[in-house]
Design an enzyme around this catalytic site. Structure first.
Site, PDB file in Angstrom:
ATOM      1  N   ASP A  90       0.635  -1.283   0.156  1.00  0.00           N
ATOM      2  CA  ASP A  90       0.033   0.220   0.007  1.00  0.00           C
ATOM      3  C   ASP A  90       0.807   1.208  -0.020  1.00  0.00           C
ATOM      4  O   ASP A  90       1.926   1.296   0.606  1.00  0.00           O
ATOM      5  CB  ASP A  90      -0.810   0.025   1.193  1.00  0.00           C
ATOM      6  CG  ASP A  90      -1.976   0.884   1.059  1.00  0.00           C
ATOM      7  OD1 ASP A  90      -2.350   1.436   0.158  1.00  0.00           O
ATOM      8  OD2 ASP A  90      -2.589   1.324   2.043  1.00  0.00           O
ATOM      9  N   GLY A 105      -0.190   5.619  -4.514  1.00  0.00           N
ATOM     10  CA  GLY A 105      -0.664   6.829  -4.913  1.00  0.00           C
ATOM     11  C   GLY A 105       0.100   7.919  -3.937  1.00  0.00           C
ATOM     12  O   GLY A 105       0.348   9.046  -4.768  1.00  0.00           O
ATOM     13  N   SER A 117      -7.616  -5.438  -5.217  1.00  0.00           N
ATOM     14  CA  SER A 117      -8.774  -5.927  -4.168  1.00  0.00           C
ATOM     15  C   SER A 117      -9.995  -5.820  -4.951  1.00  0.00           C
ATOM     16  O   SER A 117     -10.199  -5.013  -6.160  1.00  0.00           O
ATOM     17  CB  SER A 117      -8.794  -5.046  -2.857  1.00  0.00           C
ATOM     18  OG  SER A 117      -9.413  -3.676  -3.093  1.00  0.00           O
ATOM     19  N   THR A 118     -10.897  -6.435  -4.452  1.00  0.00           N
ATOM     20  CA  THR A 118     -12.433  -6.611  -5.242  1.00  0.00           C
ATOM     21  C   THR A 118     -12.822  -5.052  -5.047  1.00  0.00           C
ATOM     22  O   THR A 118     -13.594  -4.454  -5.902  1.00  0.00           O
ATOM     23  CB  THR A 118     -13.366  -7.274  -4.223  1.00  0.00           C
ATOM     24  OG1 THR A 118     -12.793  -8.699  -4.239  1.00  0.00           O
ATOM     25  CG2 THR A 118     -14.735  -7.374  -5.000  1.00  0.00           C
ATOM     26  N   ASN A 122     -11.088  -2.435  -5.011  1.00  0.00           N
ATOM     27  CA  ASN A 122     -10.311  -1.613  -6.171  1.00  0.00           C
ATOM     28  C   ASN A 122     -10.968  -1.471  -7.528  1.00  0.00           C
ATOM     29  O   ASN A 122     -10.766  -0.445  -8.009  1.00  0.00           O
ATOM     30  CB  ASN A 122      -8.969  -2.061  -6.226  1.00  0.00           C
ATOM     31  CG  ASN A 122      -7.927  -1.933  -5.048  1.00  0.00           C
ATOM     32  OD1 ASN A 122      -7.047  -2.678  -4.909  1.00  0.00           O
ATOM     33  ND2 ASN A 122      -8.353  -0.949  -4.385  1.00  0.00           N
ATOM     34  N   ARG A 159       2.007  -5.189   6.311  1.00  0.00           N
ATOM     35  CA  ARG A 159       1.303  -3.817   5.569  1.00  0.00           C
ATOM     36  C   ARG A 159       2.255  -2.616   5.365  1.00  0.00           C
ATOM     37  O   ARG A 159       2.601  -2.246   6.483  1.00  0.00           O
ATOM     38  CB  ARG A 159       0.035  -3.465   5.843  1.00  0.00           C
ATOM     39  CG  ARG A 159      -0.620  -2.509   5.154  1.00  0.00           C
ATOM     40  CD  ARG A 159      -2.131  -2.287   5.546  1.00  0.00           C
ATOM     41  NE  ARG A 159      -2.703  -1.313   4.545  1.00  0.00           N
ATOM     42  CZ  ARG A 159      -4.048  -1.368   4.108  1.00  0.00           C
ATOM     43  NH1 ARG A 159      -4.835  -2.222   4.548  1.00  0.00           N
ATOM     44  NH2 ARG A 159      -4.512  -0.628   3.086  1.00  0.00           N
ATOM     45  N   ARG A 164      -5.027  -1.561   8.979  1.00  0.00           N
ATOM     46  CA  ARG A 164      -6.125  -2.388   8.748  1.00  0.00           C
ATOM     47  C   ARG A 164      -5.575  -3.376   7.764  1.00  0.00           C
ATOM     48  O   ARG A 164      -4.477  -3.350   7.339  1.00  0.00           O
ATOM     49  CB  ARG A 164      -7.078  -1.554   8.329  1.00  0.00           C
ATOM     50  CG  ARG A 164      -7.021  -0.599   6.752  1.00  0.00           C
ATOM     51  CD  ARG A 164      -8.255   0.100   6.140  1.00  0.00           C
ATOM     52  NE  ARG A 164      -7.814   1.032   5.494  1.00  0.00           N
ATOM     53  CZ  ARG A 164      -7.439   2.447   5.597  1.00  0.00           C
ATOM     54  NH1 ARG A 164      -7.681   2.901   6.716  1.00  0.00           N
ATOM     55  NH2 ARG A 164      -7.161   3.056   4.697  1.00  0.00           N
TER      56      ARG A 164
HETATM   57  C1  IPE Z   1      -5.595  -2.643   0.046  1.00  0.00           C
HETATM   58  O1  IPE Z   1      -5.098  -1.307  -0.422  1.00  0.00           O
HETATM   59  C2  IPE Z   1      -5.542  -3.504  -1.579  1.00  0.00           C
HETATM   60  C3  IPE Z   1      -4.294  -3.719  -2.089  1.00  0.00           C
HETATM   61  C4  IPE Z   1      -2.891  -3.410  -1.791  1.00  0.00           C
HETATM   62  C5  IPE Z   1      -4.050  -4.157  -3.262  1.00  0.00           C
HETATM   63  P1  IPE Z   1      -6.303  -0.294  -0.684  1.00  0.00           P
HETATM   64  O2  IPE Z   1      -5.447   0.860  -0.645  1.00  0.00           O
HETATM   65  O3  IPE Z   1      -7.140  -0.509  -1.601  1.00  0.00           O
HETATM   66  O4  IPE Z   1      -6.848  -0.231   0.804  1.00  0.00           O
HETATM   67  P2  IPE Z   1      -7.942   0.690   1.630  1.00  0.00           P
HETATM   68  O5  IPE Z   1      -8.710   1.403   0.884  1.00  0.00           O
HETATM   69  O6  IPE Z   1      -6.686   1.766   2.242  1.00  0.00           O
HETATM   70  O7  IPE Z   1      -8.526  -0.009   2.813  1.00  0.00           O
HETATM   71  C1  IPE Z   2      -1.634   0.296  -3.395  1.00  0.00           C
HETATM   72  O1  IPE Z   2      -1.380   1.559  -3.235  1.00  0.00           O
HETATM   73  C2  IPE Z   2      -1.841  -0.446  -4.587  1.00  0.00           C
HETATM   74  C3  IPE Z   2      -3.274  -0.728  -4.946  1.00  0.00           C
HETATM   75  C4  IPE Z   2      -3.947  -0.848  -4.008  1.00  0.00           C
HETATM   76  C5  IPE Z   2      -3.724  -1.128  -6.279  1.00  0.00           C
HETATM   77  P1  IPE Z   2      -2.552   2.620  -3.400  1.00  0.00           P
HETATM   78  O2  IPE Z   2      -2.954   2.730  -5.052  1.00  0.00           O
HETATM   79  O3  IPE Z   2      -3.385   2.258  -2.466  1.00  0.00           O
HETATM   80  O4  IPE Z   2      -1.759   3.843  -2.763  1.00  0.00           O
HETATM   81  P2  IPE Z   2      -2.498   4.775  -1.654  1.00  0.00           P
HETATM   82  O5  IPE Z   2      -2.800   4.079  -0.615  1.00  0.00           O
HETATM   83  O6  IPE Z   2      -3.562   5.678  -2.319  1.00  0.00           O
HETATM   84  O7  IPE Z   2      -1.173   5.736  -1.519  1.00  0.00           O
HETATM   85 MG    MG Z   3      -4.141   2.339  -0.593  1.00  0.00          MG
END
Ligand code: IPE
Ligand code: IPE
Ligand code: MG
Length: 252
Positions: free
Chosen positions: A23, A26, A68-69, A71, A191, A197
């Site tokens: 994670d 972004g 993830s689902t 996502n 994580r 979480r």
């Molecule tokens: C969890 O990350 C899913 C993956 C790492 C693929 P997210 O960024 O989607 O999770 P939340 O939204 O913070 O719970």
């Molecule tokens: C994890 O990074 C990758 C995926 C969930 C695909 P994020 O894209 O969730 O990045 P943040 O959490 O928004 O920084």
């Molecule tokens: Mg994320």
């Protein structure tokens, strides 16, 4: 390159299975004034480094949460870019997987992925099927509740067909109906990005896993960070409900 952290790791006390929630891609991109997709590209470097480190250490299974689902609710442009990156990376990395004897597998709703992604994924899964050094499992279009619901449906069908008695449904039967049936449960879950979480990841399987949260954003995660997580794991006392005295006498 020798690493002082790596040398401290006890090779006889490694988790057989490590799961990672990758994670922070972004936020990593945003910090540099770039678009989110740039962060996902940066994340690939971290995947390569981590897979290499895990294989070198002798970890048996590495399960990485890639999509993830939930996502699927992201902007279409980001999903498209991620899917494109997946196709590209899987194809490009297949020779390295072969060279390093790494088997690729996937858990999740693979049929929900764009045809090209699913096809490339299956191709590499087949090509690497007999590799034995480590199994790299990508969780794609995966969520734990999706997986558990699917398992419950399958078990219910077997009961209805008279193949399985309700009394015969044990924890082991449930585990065997999950996508992770052939692997031991993860002993360590990592994580990145500072979130504390689980985000619908391997809920059944991590019942007794050690949880490790690091503020590092995923694209910055490197071998040394995995070593740190493993050293932390090795310092923990895993009691499984028993007392410290019991655990100590078992190890004496
Ligand atoms: C969890 O990350 C899913 C993956 C790492 C693929 P997210 O960024 O989607 O999770 P939340 O939204 O913070 O719970
Ligand atoms: C994890 O990074 C990758 C995926 C969930 C695909 P994020 O894209 O969730 O990045 P943040 O959490 O928004 O920084
Ligand atoms: Mg994320």
């Amino acid at each position: 390159m020798s690493s002082p952290l790596k040398e401290q790791i006890n090779p006889h006390h490694l988790p057989r299975h490590v799961a990672i929630i990758m994670d922070g891609n972004g936020r990593w991109a945003k910090k540099q004034g770039k678009i989110r997709t740039f962060g996902h590209q940066g994340g690939v470097t971290a995947v390569k480094d981590t897979v290499e480190a895990a294989a070198e250490l002798g970890i048996e299974v590495l399960t990485m949460y890639a999509f993830s689902t939930e996502n699927w609710s992201r902007p279409k442009l980001e999903i498209d870019a991620l899917m494109h990156l997946l196709v590209e990376t899987i194809s490009k990395e297949t020779p390295t997987l072969m060279k390093n004897q790494i088997r690729l597998d996937a858990i999740g709703d693979i049929d929900a992925l764009p045809t090209k992604v699913a096809r490339n994924l299956r191709k590499t899964i087949d090509a690497t099927a007999t590799n034995t050094r480590m199994t790299l499992v990508l969780a794609l279009s995966y969520s734990s509740r999706w997986e558990i619901t699917k398992a419950v449906k399958a078990i219910a069908s077997e009961v209805k067909a008279g193949i399985l008695e309700p009394e015969a449904i044990t924890e082991d039967v449930v585990s065997k109906h999950l996508a992770t049936a052939e692997w031991p449960d993860p002993e360590l879950l990592i994580r990145t990005s500072g979130e504390s979480r689980i985000s619908n990841y391997l809920l059944w399987q991590i019942a007794y896993a050690e949880l490790y949260f690091t503020p590092k954003l995923w694209p910055d995660f490197r071998k040394e960070d995995l070593y740190e997580a493993l050293l932390d794991f090795q310092q923990r006392e895993r009691r499984f409900g028993k007392t410290t005295e019991q655990v100590k006498s078992e190890h004496a």
